[in-house]
Write a protein that holds these residues in place. Structure first.
Motif, PDB file in Angstrom:
ATOM      1  N   VAL A   1       3.463   7.368  10.404  1.00  0.00           N
ATOM      2  CA  VAL A   1       3.474   6.918   9.407  1.00  0.00           C
ATOM      3  C   VAL A   1       2.377   6.376   8.753  1.00  0.00           C
ATOM      4  O   VAL A   1       1.370   6.136   9.316  1.00  0.00           O
ATOM      5  N   ASP A   2       2.151   6.723   7.343  1.00  0.00           N
ATOM      6  CA  ASP A   2       0.921   6.302   6.651  1.00  0.00           C
ATOM      7  C   ASP A   2       1.016   4.603   6.485  1.00  0.00           C
ATOM      8  O   ASP A   2       1.675   4.204   5.647  1.00  0.00           O
ATOM      9  N   ILE A   3       0.275   3.883   7.288  1.00  0.00           N
ATOM     10  CA  ILE A   3       0.292   2.527   7.295  1.00  0.00           C
ATOM     11  C   ILE A   3      -0.100   1.832   6.059  1.00  0.00           C
ATOM     12  O   ILE A   3       0.384   0.917   5.557  1.00  0.00           O
ATOM     13  N   ASP A   4      -1.140   2.460   5.590  1.00  0.00           N
ATOM     14  CA  ASP A   4      -1.638   1.954   4.060  1.00  0.00           C
ATOM     15  C   ASP A   4      -0.581   2.152   2.906  1.00  0.00           C
ATOM     16  O   ASP A   4      -0.529   1.174   2.338  1.00  0.00           O
ATOM     17  N   ALA A   5       0.011   3.189   3.080  1.00  0.00           N
ATOM     18  CA  ALA A   5       1.233   3.454   2.083  1.00  0.00           C
ATOM     19  C   ALA A   5       2.320   2.375   2.272  1.00  0.00           C
ATOM     20  O   ALA A   5       2.807   2.010   1.192  1.00  0.00           O
ATOM     21  N   ALA A   6       2.679   2.230   3.449  1.00  0.00           N
ATOM     22  CA  ALA A   6       3.579   1.263   3.722  1.00  0.00           C
ATOM     23  C   ALA A   6       3.225  -0.004   3.437  1.00  0.00           C
ATOM     24  O   ALA A   6       4.070  -0.681   2.912  1.00  0.00           O
ATOM     25  N   THR A   7       2.281  -0.443   3.555  1.00  0.00           N
ATOM     26  CA  THR A   7       1.463  -1.646   3.249  1.00  0.00           C
ATOM     27  C   THR A   7       1.734  -1.833   1.759  1.00  0.00           C
ATOM     28  O   THR A   7       1.918  -2.980   1.201  1.00  0.00           O
ATOM     29  N   ASP A   8       1.272  -0.786   1.124  1.00  0.00           N
ATOM     30  CA  ASP A   8       1.337  -0.876  -0.389  1.00  0.00           C
ATOM     31  C   ASP A   8       2.568  -1.249  -0.815  1.00  0.00           C
ATOM     32  O   ASP A   8       2.904  -2.255  -1.829  1.00  0.00           O
ATOM     33  N   SER A   9       3.808  -0.324  -0.259  1.00  0.00           N
ATOM     34  CA  SER A   9       5.014  -0.527  -0.927  1.00  0.00           C
ATOM     35  C   SER A   9       5.451  -1.912  -0.422  1.00  0.00           C
ATOM     36  O   SER A   9       5.977  -2.527  -1.441  1.00  0.00           O
ATOM     37  N   LEU A  10       5.079  -2.390   0.713  1.00  0.00           N
ATOM     38  CA  LEU A  10       5.453  -3.970   1.074  1.00  0.00           C
ATOM     39  C   LEU A  10       4.812  -4.868   0.094  1.00  0.00           C
ATOM     40  O   LEU A  10       5.849  -5.745  -0.440  1.00  0.00           O
ATOM     41  N   VAL A  11       3.605  -4.829  -0.236  1.00  0.00           N
ATOM     42  CA  VAL A  11       2.864  -5.656  -1.070  1.00  0.00           C
ATOM     43  C   VAL A  11       3.493  -5.823  -2.489  1.00  0.00           C
ATOM     44  O   VAL A  11       3.746  -6.563  -3.067  1.00  0.00           O
ATOM     45  N   SER A  12       3.863  -4.627  -2.962  1.00  0.00           N
ATOM     46  CA  SER A  12       4.449  -4.306  -4.309  1.00  0.00           C
ATOM     47  C   SER A  12       5.859  -5.264  -4.468  1.00  0.00           C
ATOM     48  O   SER A  12       6.187  -5.733  -5.279  1.00  0.00           O
ATOM     49  N   GLU A  13       6.524  -4.765  -3.083  1.00  0.00           N
ATOM     50  CA  GLU A  13       7.851  -5.208  -3.346  1.00  0.00           C
ATOM     51  C   GLU A  13       7.891  -6.920  -3.271  1.00  0.00           C
ATOM     52  O   GLU A  13       8.788  -7.612  -3.849  1.00  0.00           O
ATOM     53  N   VAL A  14       6.945  -7.342  -2.199  1.00  0.00           N
ATOM     54  CA  VAL A  14       6.830  -8.832  -2.192  1.00  0.00           C
ATOM     55  C   VAL A  14       6.548  -9.506  -3.810  1.00  0.00           C
ATOM     56  O   VAL A  14       7.087 -10.453  -4.312  1.00  0.00           O
ATOM     57  N   GLY A  15       5.559  -8.674  -4.448  1.00  0.00           N
ATOM     58  CA  GLY A  15       5.176  -9.172  -5.767  1.00  0.00           C
ATOM     59  C   GLY A  15       6.016  -8.981  -6.872  1.00  0.00           C
ATOM     60  O   GLY A  15       6.296  -9.993  -7.602  1.00  0.00           O
ATOM     61  N   ALA A  16       6.962  -8.087  -6.659  1.00  0.00           N
ATOM     62  CA  ALA A  16       8.181  -7.812  -7.672  1.00  0.00           C
ATOM     63  C   ALA A  16       9.362  -8.574  -7.324  1.00  0.00           C
ATOM     64  O   ALA A  16      10.219  -8.620  -8.330  1.00  0.00           O
ATOM     65  N   ALA A  17       9.472  -9.197  -6.262  1.00  0.00           N
ATOM     66  CA  ALA A  17      10.641  -9.961  -6.030  1.00  0.00           C
ATOM     67  C   ALA A  17      10.947 -10.995  -6.916  1.00  0.00           C
ATOM     68  O   ALA A  17      10.089 -11.735  -7.515  1.00  0.00           O
ATOM     69  N   GLY A  18      12.092 -10.835  -7.288  1.00  0.00           N
ATOM     70  CA  GLY A  18      12.515 -12.076  -8.307  1.00  0.00           C
ATOM     71  C   GLY A  18      12.998 -13.529  -7.850  1.00  0.00           C
ATOM     72  O   GLY A  18      13.138 -14.493  -8.724  1.00  0.00           O
ATOM     73  N   GLY A  19      12.796 -13.434  -6.574  1.00  0.00           N
ATOM     74  CA  GLY A  19      13.293 -14.875  -5.892  1.00  0.00           C
ATOM     75  C   GLY A  19      12.233 -15.249  -4.931  1.00  0.00           C
ATOM     76  O   GLY A  19      11.520 -14.177  -4.665  1.00  0.00           O
ATOM     77  N   PRO A  20      12.197 -16.252  -4.059  1.00  0.00           N
ATOM     78  CA  PRO A  20      11.439 -16.488  -3.157  1.00  0.00           C
ATOM     79  C   PRO A  20      11.430 -15.482  -2.047  1.00  0.00           C
ATOM     80  O   PRO A  20      12.258 -15.046  -1.567  1.00  0.00           O
ATOM     81  N   VAL A  21      10.241 -15.202  -1.536  1.00  0.00           N
ATOM     82  CA  VAL A  21      10.066 -14.535  -0.262  1.00  0.00           C
ATOM     83  C   VAL A  21       9.133 -15.053   0.858  1.00  0.00           C
ATOM     84  O   VAL A  21       8.039 -15.685   0.613  1.00  0.00           O
ATOM     85  N   VAL A  22       9.513 -15.287   2.155  1.00  0.00           N
ATOM     86  CA  VAL A  22       9.256 -15.907   3.207  1.00  0.00           C
ATOM     87  C   VAL A  22       8.864 -14.767   4.274  1.00  0.00           C
ATOM     88  O   VAL A  22       9.698 -14.369   4.646  1.00  0.00           O
ATOM     89  N   LEU A  23       7.487 -14.452   4.529  1.00  0.00           N
ATOM     90  CA  LEU A  23       6.965 -13.352   5.715  1.00  0.00           C
ATOM     91  C   LEU A  23       6.409 -14.290   6.623  1.00  0.00           C
ATOM     92  O   LEU A  23       5.805 -14.966   6.635  1.00  0.00           O
TER      93      LEU A  23
END
Length: 189
Positions: A115-137
């Motif tokens: 797995v491309d860890i940088d790409a997976a991290t990019d996707s994760l960070v993007s979804e956290v930023g786009a979430a319409g409600g609260p996210v706790v990680l």
């Protein structure tokens, strides 16, 4: 917690990270009868001890936060966040460290491509930023000890440190847990 707060909770093993996340989810659920909370669990049960640990966590969570739903997703975390996030839903991810472990150190015989860890991290960070409600990680802070001897373990510690930095930058609040006590590292504003 504001309606669209993103929070990263870091700490060592048994520092109180998961309990803190559950407390935030319970508080969210208590604020309104239209609120939902869902845990995205990243653990995989590859042995008897881990199966027992997961079962114990399920039982304990059900008692502490009865309204907390659970989705098990060990690999496609960004997609799971996208599927669960909404203005009335708090998404609780437990934990980033196991997710990264699943990506970097697959169990023998799974036959999964690297797995491309940088790409997976990019996707994760993007979804956290786009979430319409609260996210706790929730994630572990493991870079405070000695430097590991093995190349693979050093690579993992480095990757987790970079993952934590990237997620922390995308979050409004960052909390470090030690001995069950929260220490705020970053606050909104």
């Amino acid at each position: 917690m504001s309606d669209v707060c993103r929070e990263l909770i870091l700490g060592g093993q048994k520092s109180g990270k998961s309990r803190r996340g559950e407390e935030l989810a319970a508080a969210w659920l208590g604020r309104s009868n239209v609120h939902r909370a869902v845990l995205i669990a990243t653990a995989q049960a590859h042995d008897d001890e881990m199966r027992a640990r997961i079962a114990r966590h399920r039982r304990d969570r059900a008692l502490r936060v009865p309204g907390l739903g659970t989705v098990e997703e060990p690999l496609a975390l960004a997609e799971a966040i996208r599927a669960q996030a909404s203005p009335n839903t708090l998404v609780l991810v437990d934990c980033l460290t196991l997710w990264l472990t699943n990506l970097m150190m697959p169990v023998e015989g799974i036959g999964r491509s690297p797995v491309d860890i940088d790409a997976a991290t990019d996707s994760l960070v993007s979804e956290v930023g786009a979430a319409g409600g609260p996210v706790v990680l929730i994630g572990n802070e493991i870079g405070l000890g000695v430097i590991p001897l093995g190349r693979e373990v050093r690579a993992f510690v480095d990757a987790l440190g970079m993952l934590n930095q990237r997620v922390a930058a995308a979050c409004d609040r960052v909390t470090l847990m030690a001995a069950g006590l929260p220490l705020t590292l970053k606050e909104p504003g």
